[in-house]
Design a protein around this motif. Structure first.
Motif, PDB file in Angstrom:
ATOM      1  N   ILE A 107     -12.503  -1.917  -0.997  1.00 19.23           N
ATOM      2  CA  ILE A 107     -11.886  -0.601  -1.174  1.00 19.23           C
ATOM      3  C   ILE A 107     -11.632  -0.006   0.217  1.00 19.23           C
ATOM      4  N   ALA A 108     -10.539   0.739   0.311  1.00 18.47           N
ATOM      5  CA  ALA A 108     -10.225   1.439   1.551  1.00 18.47           C
ATOM      6  C   ALA A 108     -10.513   2.913   1.325  1.00 18.47           C
ATOM      7  N   ILE A 109     -11.183   3.525   2.305  1.00 17.03           N
ATOM      8  CA  ILE A 109     -11.658   4.902   2.109  1.00 17.03           C
ATOM      9  C   ILE A 109     -11.219   5.839   3.223  1.00 17.03           C
ATOM     10  N   GLY A 110     -10.025   5.567   3.776  1.00 14.71           N
ATOM     11  CA  GLY A 110      -9.524   6.469   4.807  1.00 14.71           C
ATOM     12  C   GLY A 110      -8.458   5.785   5.628  1.00 14.71           C
ATOM     13  N   GLU A 111      -7.854   6.546   6.541  1.00 17.81           N
ATOM     14  CA  GLU A 111      -6.752   5.993   7.332  1.00 17.81           C
ATOM     15  C   GLU A 111      -7.230   5.178   8.526  1.00 17.81           C
ATOM     16  N   GLY A 148       2.121  -5.492  -2.659  1.00 19.15           N
ATOM     17  CA  GLY A 148       1.942  -4.204  -3.330  1.00 19.15           C
ATOM     18  C   GLY A 148       3.140  -3.314  -3.091  1.00 19.15           C
ATOM     19  N   LEU A 149       3.142  -2.158  -3.732  1.00 25.97           N
ATOM     20  CA  LEU A 149       4.264  -1.233  -3.564  1.00 25.97           C
ATOM     21  C   LEU A 149       4.239  -0.610  -2.172  1.00 25.97           C
ATOM     22  N   GLN A 150       5.399  -0.146  -1.735  1.00 23.74           N
ATOM     23  CA  GLN A 150       5.489   0.555  -0.453  1.00 23.74           C
ATOM     24  C   GLN A 150       4.593   1.795  -0.471  1.00 23.74           C
ATOM     25  N   GLY A 151       3.841   1.974   0.586  1.00 23.14           N
ATOM     26  CA  GLY A 151       2.977   3.147   0.665  1.00 23.14           C
ATOM     27  C   GLY A 151       1.588   2.921   0.087  1.00 23.14           C
ATOM     28  N   ALA A 152       1.381   1.767  -0.528  1.00 27.57           N
ATOM     29  CA  ALA A 152       0.069   1.486  -1.127  1.00 27.57           C
ATOM     30  C   ALA A 152      -1.005   1.340  -0.053  1.00 27.57           C
ATOM     31  N   GLY A 153      -0.558   0.926   1.133  1.00 24.97           N
ATOM     32  CA  GLY A 153      -1.513   0.762   2.234  1.00 24.97           C
ATOM     33  C   GLY A 153      -1.625  -0.671   2.731  1.00 24.97           C
ATOM     34  N   LYS A 154      -0.593  -1.480   2.479  1.00 20.58           N
ATOM     35  CA  LYS A 154      -0.657  -2.902   2.881  1.00 20.58           C
ATOM     36  C   LYS A 154      -0.830  -3.089   4.386  1.00 20.58           C
ATOM     37  N   THR A 155       0.014  -2.403   5.170  1.00 23.46           N
ATOM     38  CA  THR A 155      -0.026  -2.605   6.625  1.00 23.46           C
ATOM     39  C   THR A 155      -1.377  -2.166   7.188  1.00 23.46           C
ATOM     40  N   THR A 156      -1.787  -0.957   6.827  1.00 26.29           N
ATOM     41  CA  THR A 156      -3.079  -0.447   7.293  1.00 26.29           C
ATOM     42  C   THR A 156      -4.210  -1.396   6.870  1.00 26.29           C
ATOM     43  N   THR A 157      -4.154  -1.820   5.614  1.00 26.31           N
ATOM     44  CA  THR A 157      -5.226  -2.671   5.080  1.00 26.31           C
ATOM     45  C   THR A 157      -5.229  -4.051   5.745  1.00 26.31           C
ATOM     46  N   LEU A 172      -8.325  -1.800  -3.511  1.00 29.50           N
ATOM     47  CA  LEU A 172      -7.975  -0.454  -3.937  1.00 29.50           C
ATOM     48  C   LEU A 172      -8.066   0.481  -2.736  1.00 29.50           C
ATOM     49  N   THR A 173      -6.936   1.140  -2.407  1.00 33.81           N
ATOM     50  CA  THR A 173      -6.917   2.011  -1.234  1.00 33.81           C
ATOM     51  C   THR A 173      -7.009   3.487  -1.630  1.00 33.81           C
ATOM     52  N   LYS A 174      -7.195   4.310  -0.640  1.00 36.09           N
ATOM     53  CA  LYS A 174      -7.201   5.778  -0.775  1.00 36.09           C
ATOM     54  C   LYS A 174      -8.314   6.270  -1.702  1.00 36.09           C
ATOM     55  N   MET A 175      -9.412   5.545  -1.672  1.00 35.82           N
ATOM     56  CA  MET A 175     -10.561   5.957  -2.471  1.00 35.82           C
ATOM     57  C   MET A 175     -11.295   7.137  -1.838  1.00 35.82           C
ATOM     58  N   ASP A 176     -10.814   7.582  -0.669  1.00 34.41           N
ATOM     59  CA  ASP A 176     -11.402   8.762  -0.040  1.00 34.41           C
ATOM     60  C   ASP A 176     -10.845  10.036  -0.657  1.00 34.41           C
ATOM     61  N   GLY A 177      -9.757   9.924  -1.416  1.00 30.79           N
ATOM     62  CA  GLY A 177      -9.137  11.109  -2.021  1.00 30.79           C
ATOM     63  C   GLY A 177      -9.901  11.563  -3.254  1.00 30.79           C
ATOM     64  N   ASP A 181       6.277  -2.202  14.012  1.00 31.15           N
ATOM     65  CA  ASP A 181       5.655  -1.452  15.123  1.00 31.15           C
ATOM     66  C   ASP A 181       4.207  -1.093  14.770  1.00 31.15           C
ATOM     67  N   GLN A 182       4.040  -0.629  13.528  1.00 25.09           N
ATOM     68  CA  GLN A 182       2.717  -0.188  13.059  1.00 25.09           C
ATOM     69  C   GLN A 182       1.701  -1.343  13.135  1.00 25.09           C
ATOM     70  N   LEU A 183       2.146  -2.526  12.748  1.00 28.61           N
ATOM     71  CA  LEU A 183       1.254  -3.685  12.785  1.00 28.61           C
ATOM     72  C   LEU A 183       0.928  -4.078  14.232  1.00 28.61           C
ATOM     73  N   TYR A 217      11.983  -4.892   6.112  1.00 26.75           N
ATOM     74  CA  TYR A 217      12.925  -3.813   5.749  1.00 26.75           C
ATOM     75  C   TYR A 217      12.510  -2.470   6.310  1.00 26.75           C
ATOM     76  N   ARG A 218      11.282  -2.388   6.730  1.00 29.36           N
ATOM     77  CA  ARG A 218      10.784  -1.129   7.281  1.00 29.36           C
ATOM     78  C   ARG A 218      10.396  -1.418   8.721  1.00 29.36           C
ATOM     79  N   PRO A 219      11.359  -1.261   9.660  1.00 33.35           N
ATOM     80  CA  PRO A 219      11.088  -1.615  11.059  1.00 33.35           C
ATOM     81  C   PRO A 219       9.808  -0.970  11.580  1.00 33.35           C
TER      82      PRO A 219
HETATM   83  P1  GDP Z   1       2.391   0.066   3.130  1.00 42.53           P
HETATM   84  O1  GDP Z   1       3.749   0.664   2.945  1.00 42.53           O
HETATM   85  O2  GDP Z   1       1.854  -0.506   1.853  1.00 42.53           O
HETATM   86  O3  GDP Z   1       2.301  -0.899   4.260  1.00 42.53           O
HETATM   87  O4  GDP Z   1       1.394   1.278   3.448  1.00 42.53           O
HETATM   88  P2  GDP Z   1       0.807   1.808   4.833  1.00 42.53           P
HETATM   89  O5  GDP Z   1      -0.257   0.886   5.325  1.00 42.53           O
HETATM   90  O6  GDP Z   1       1.910   2.126   5.782  1.00 42.53           O
HETATM   91  O7  GDP Z   1       0.086   3.129   4.346  1.00 42.53           O
HETATM   92  C1  GDP Z   1       0.807   4.230   3.799  1.00 42.53           C
HETATM   93  C2  GDP Z   1       0.079   5.523   4.154  1.00 42.53           C
HETATM   94  O8  GDP Z   1      -1.190   5.546   3.503  1.00 42.53           O
HETATM   95  C3  GDP Z   1      -0.214   5.660   5.634  1.00 42.53           C
HETATM   96  O9  GDP Z   1      -0.027   6.999   5.999  1.00 42.53           O
HETATM   97  C4  GDP Z   1      -1.683   5.266   5.757  1.00 42.53           C
HETATM   98  O10 GDP Z   1      -2.314   5.890   6.845  1.00 42.53           O
HETATM   99  C5  GDP Z   1      -2.229   5.770   4.443  1.00 42.53           C
HETATM  100  N1  GDP Z   1      -3.418   5.040   3.992  1.00 42.53           N
HETATM  101  C6  GDP Z   1      -3.603   3.696   3.868  1.00 42.53           C
HETATM  102  N2  GDP Z   1      -4.836   3.425   3.390  1.00 42.53           N
HETATM  103  C7  GDP Z   1      -5.447   4.625   3.202  1.00 42.53           C
HETATM  104  C8  GDP Z   1      -6.750   5.033   2.707  1.00 42.53           C
HETATM  105  O11 GDP Z   1      -7.608   4.230   2.333  1.00 42.53           O
HETATM  106  N3  GDP Z   1      -6.981   6.378   2.663  1.00 42.53           N
HETATM  107  C9  GDP Z   1      -6.060   7.290   3.057  1.00 42.53           C
HETATM  108  N4  GDP Z   1      -6.391   8.585   2.953  1.00 42.53           N
HETATM  109  N5  GDP Z   1      -4.842   6.956   3.496  1.00 42.53           N
HETATM  110  C10 GDP Z   1      -4.546   5.651   3.578  1.00 42.53           C
END
Ligand code: GDP
Length: 297
Positions: free
Chosen positions: A274-278, A109-118, A248-253, A147-149, A141-143
């Motif tokens: 679905i992801a619903i928060g951090e 997925g795109l950067q910031g989509a939430g791959k690492t967190t998910t 699908l992430t960030k469904m808490d927004g 660390d985050q993982l 590419y994103r050191p």
């Molecule tokens: P990556 O670049 O795809 O690996 O994305 P990250 O996992 O680093 O997530 C990017 C940002 O989105 C981080 O600040 C996460 O905490 C946030 N994030 C990821 N999933 C969710 C979600 O389901 N809800 C919210 N509110 N934030 C999320």
């Protein structure tokens, strides 16, 4: 004031309770309300158009049962069609587990989509049912992603494979697979790199990683807030990688979830979670009927 789509549709049909069939004239306004609701939920406009056509066809001539009013019949048609497009009545689509472990899951997925967190959330999800998981840091590419993982791995007590000495993600994925086999892991989840925009180098790298380890699941991670753009990005990733599912992430927004409908429609791939928060526990299986209700508002 009529706030929900259901209230609006009830208002549209008011006064025609004696109709015995839904006709072209009496659904024009109702279809318009559905179109507005879907566009407000950020469903892609082309997807909205196709959806409305389907509903029109299904609704026209639909007999109104004595026990139901036309608005109830129409609302049911819209809801059922939406559930159907989103994946049917079944409970959430399952992750395809390989009978010969480790099951390999690649996140894209795109950067910031939430791959690492998910990746961490998904690992936790499987570990709760007693499975052992290896998280693989292939976002080179994103050191900070490595660390985050590692931090996520420590939180959930999952093994994390890293190799900071190379940027060769194919090597990292292959070495990680050998390590997962050696340590008898049930699953291995590869967190791959993303870019802010789709680019060829990134796509080629993902394809090479895929070819090297032959994942059982390729999950496209999409940000629910991306709106109209979601379609192009999802289509490109799916065309290149032939994804097996969507998260699908960030469904808490504020997002009403229109992206779910758009992405499902253009890729034909099942929405799985679905992801619903951090936080790590902010993660659920996907249910089409819940999403349909959210989209319709
Ligand atoms: P990556 O670049 O795809 O690996 O994305 P990250 O996992 O680093 O997530 C990017 C940002 O989105 C981080 O600040 C996460 O905490 C946030 N994030 C990821 N999933 C969710 C979600 O389901 N809800 C919210 N509110 N934030 C999320």
């Amino acid at each position: 004031m009529f706030n929900t789509l259901n209230e609006k549709l009830t208002a549209v049909f008011k006064g025609m309770r004696k109709q015995i069939r839904i006709s072209e004239e009496n659904i024009q306004d109702a279809l318009k309300q559905v179109r507005i609701a879907l566009l407000e939920a950020d469903v892609n406009f082309k997807v909205v158009k196709r959806f409305i056509e389907n509903v029109r066809e299904k609704a026209l001539g639909e007999a109104v049962l004595k026990s139901l009013t036309p608005d109830q019949v129409f609302i049911k048609i819209v809801h059922d069609e939406l559930v159907n497009v989103l994946g049917g009545d079944d409970a959430a689509a399952k992750i395809n587990l390989n009978s010969k472990p480790p099951t390999i899951i690649m996140m894209a997925g795109l950067q910031g989509a939430g791959k690492t967190t998910t990746s961490g959330k998904l690992a936790r999800f499987f570990m709760k049912s007693g499975k052992s998981v290896l998280l693989v840091a292939a976002d080179v590419y994103r050191p900070a992603a490595i660390d985050q993982l590692e931090i996520l791995g420590r939180q959930i007590k999952a093994d994390v494979y890293t190799d900071r000495s190379t940027k060769d993600v194919v090597k990292i994925a292959s070495d990680a697979l050998a390590y997962a086999k050696k340590t008898a892991k049930d699953l291995m989840i590869i967190d791959t790199a993303g870019r802010l925009h789709i680019d060829e180098t990134l796509m080629d790298e993902l394809v090479r990683t895929k070819d090297a380890v032959n994942p059982d699941e390729i999950l496209f991670v999409a940000d629910a807030m991306t709106g109209q753009d979601a379609v192009t990005v999802a289509k490109t990733f799916n065309d290149k990688l032939n994804a097996t599912g969507i998260i699908l992430t960030k469904m808490d927004g504020d997002a009403r979830g229109g992206a779910a409908l758009s992405i499902k429609e253009v890729t034909g791939k099942p929405l799985k979670f679905i992801a619903i928060g951090e936080k790590l526990e902010d993660f659920e299986q996907f249910y089409p009927d819940r999403m349909a209700s959210r989209i319709l508002g």
